[in-house]
Design an enzyme around this catalytic site. Structure first.
Site, short mmCIF file in Angstrom:
data_model
loop_
_atom_site.label_atom_id
_atom_site.label_comp_id
_atom_site.label_asym_id
_atom_site.label_seq_id
_atom_site.Cartn_x
_atom_site.Cartn_y
_atom_site.Cartn_z
N SER A 50 0.86 -1.20 0.00
CA SER A 50 0.00 0.00 0.00
C SER A 50 0.89 1.24 0.00
O SER A 50 2.10 1.14 0.24
CB SER A 50 -0.87 0.00 1.25
OG SER A 50 -0.06 0.20 2.40
N ASP A 82 -1.21 -1.76 -3.93
CA ASP A 82 -2.57 -1.89 -3.38
C ASP A 82 -3.17 -0.48 -3.20
O ASP A 82 -2.54 0.40 -2.60
CB ASP A 82 -2.45 -2.60 -2.01
CG ASP A 82 -3.78 -3.01 -1.45
OD1 ASP A 82 -4.72 -3.26 -2.23
OD2 ASP A 82 -3.88 -3.12 -0.20
N GLU A 134 -11.38 -0.52 -9.67
CA GLU A 134 -12.41 -0.81 -8.66
C GLU A 134 -13.70 -0.07 -8.97
O GLU A 134 -13.70 1.11 -9.29
CB GLU A 134 -11.92 -0.44 -7.25
CG GLU A 134 -13.01 -0.67 -6.19
CD GLU A 134 -12.50 -0.70 -4.75
OE1 GLU A 134 -11.33 -1.05 -4.53
OE2 GLU A 134 -13.31 -0.38 -3.86
P1 13P Z 1 -8.54 -6.91 5.16
O1 13P Z 1 -8.53 -5.67 6.00
O2 13P Z 1 -9.83 -7.64 5.29
O3 13P Z 1 -7.36 -7.79 5.43
O4 13P Z 1 -8.44 -6.45 3.61
C1 13P Z 1 -7.19 -6.15 3.05
C2 13P Z 1 -7.33 -5.52 1.70
O5 13P Z 1 -8.37 -5.48 1.07
C3 13P Z 1 -6.10 -4.90 1.15
O6 13P Z 1 -6.37 -4.23 -0.04
O1 G3H Z 2 -6.73 -2.08 2.16
C1 G3H Z 2 -5.86 -1.67 2.90
C2 G3H Z 2 -4.77 -2.55 3.37
O2 G3H Z 2 -5.15 -3.24 4.52
C3 G3H Z 2 -3.53 -1.74 3.59
O3 G3H Z 2 -3.59 -1.04 4.78
O4 G3H Z 2 -3.10 1.22 3.94
O5 G3H Z 2 -2.87 0.68 6.38
O6 G3H Z 2 -1.23 -0.24 4.73
P1 G3H Z 2 -2.64 0.26 4.98
ZN ZN Z 3 -8.30 -3.31 -0.16
#
Ligand code: 13P
Ligand code: G3H
Ligand code: ZN
EC number: 4.1.2.13
Length: 311
Positions: A50, A82, A134
């Site tokens: 992320s 992500d 998305e």
């Molecule tokens: P969770 O918070 O359910 O693990 O989802 C993670 C996610 O969607 C990361 O993009």
């Molecule tokens: O969807 C989000 C993921 O869990 C990543 O979380 O943005 O805190 O790293 P973060």
């Molecule tokens: Zn996510």
């Protein structure tokens, strides 16, 4: 073996009725725990970063950790951004060697989401990188964005063909009732997902890989490990594993998991300090944390996603 895109993984997963695990990585122990599990069961992997992870650990460190994991495991691994929220962030990850990016335009209007996503796809495809888009909004917290239950919205199946055709995305994340974080359903309520929406999307986009975010199951064992060792987490309910199995048999080819890794890691570290309050060598408490992640991921790959033996 070099980093791969998810194209081949998704094709096989779609045909085989299983899903690829996409696990969030933030440091060395997390990368090691996940990849050691995948190695033991010969599973392909998506490791995702992320923007928060990139700020925390630095792009180059994460890149090199994942490259090290490929050398150690010889597995097909896709490195994915992500929840990219801007063209610039996606470009920076593409230029920096990622093989897949997500552009999350779900907070924009339909037309603006298409425009932003198209721009990322054009840049990515010219460089051999794949793109996840998305449609629909998940509740919960991701980086700077906090989507309340009231603002969350299921994906409208009537929009998916136009979105995919106009943007050229390689996979699509949809909202069917999952959410980010550990608190997915209210205590006392029964978890429910809109499989009817997934079915409708599948009909309109034949053979197209769908992505499920917010798919942690919030394993009670780890919540108890936190609360039994001085933690104070409220009741947390995640996505039941049988629902993930069902989704994996359908068009869902990528299942995102982060919160379960966090809970496993934190639970084992709390337990360690409760049992050894005088210890201060990080290797002593990070070893059981890495082992807990490995066990958790192995169980997901074999018993939930069904991607063991598919590398
Ligand atoms: P969770 O918070 O359910 O693990 O989802 C993670 C996610 O969607 C990361 O993009
Ligand atoms: O969807 C989000 C993921 O869990 C990543 O979380 O943005 O805190 O790293 P973060
Ligand atoms: Zn996510």
């Amino acid at each position: 073996m070099a980093l791969v895109t998810s194209t081949e993984m998704f094709k096989k997963a779609y045909e085989g009725g299983y899903a690829i695990g996409a696990f969030n990585v933030n440091n060395m122990e997390i990368v090691q725990g996940i990849t050691e599990a995948a190695k033991e069961v010969n599973a392909p992997l998506i490791l995702q970063v992320s923007s928060g992870a990139r700020k925390y650990a630095n792009h180059t460190y994460l890149m090199k950790l994942v490259e090290a994991a490929i050398i150690e495991t010889n597995l097909p691994i896709c490195l994915h951004l992500d929840h990219g929220d801007t063209f610039e962030l996606c470009k920076s990850c593409i230029d920096g060697g990622f093989t897949s990016v997500m552009i999350d335009g779900s907070h924009h209007s339909f037309q603006d989401n298409i425009e932003l996503t198209r721009k990322v796809v054009d840049y990515a495809h010219e460089r051999g990188v794949v793109v996840e888009g998305e449609l629909g909004r998940l509740a919960g917290i991701e980086d700077a964005v906090n989507v309340s239950d009231a603002d969350a919205a299921f994906t409208n199946p009537a929009e998916v063909e136009e979105f995919v055709t106009k943007t050229g995305v390689d996979s699509l994340a949809i909202a069917i009732g999952t959410s980010h974080g550990a608190y997915k359903f209210k205590p006392g309520t029964k978890p429910q997902l809109r499989f009817d929406v997934l079915e409708e999307v599948e009909k309109r986009l034949p053979n197209f890989p769908i992505v499920l975010h917010g798919a942690s199951s919030v394993i009670p064992e780890f919540v108890e490990m936190i609360n039994g060792n001085g933690g104070k987490m409220p009741d947390a309910i995640g996505i039941p594993e049988d629902m993930l199995r069902q989704a994996a048999k359908m068009a869902v080819c990528k299942i995102n998991i982060d919160s379960d890794l966090r809970l496993a890691m934190t639970g084992s570290i709390r337990k360690y300090f409760n049992e050894h309050p005088d210890h201060f060598d990080p290797r002593q408490y990070l070893s059981p944390a890495r082992t807990a992640i490995k066990g958790l991921v192995k169980n997901k790959l074999v018993n939930v996603l069904g991607c063991d033996g598919k590398a």
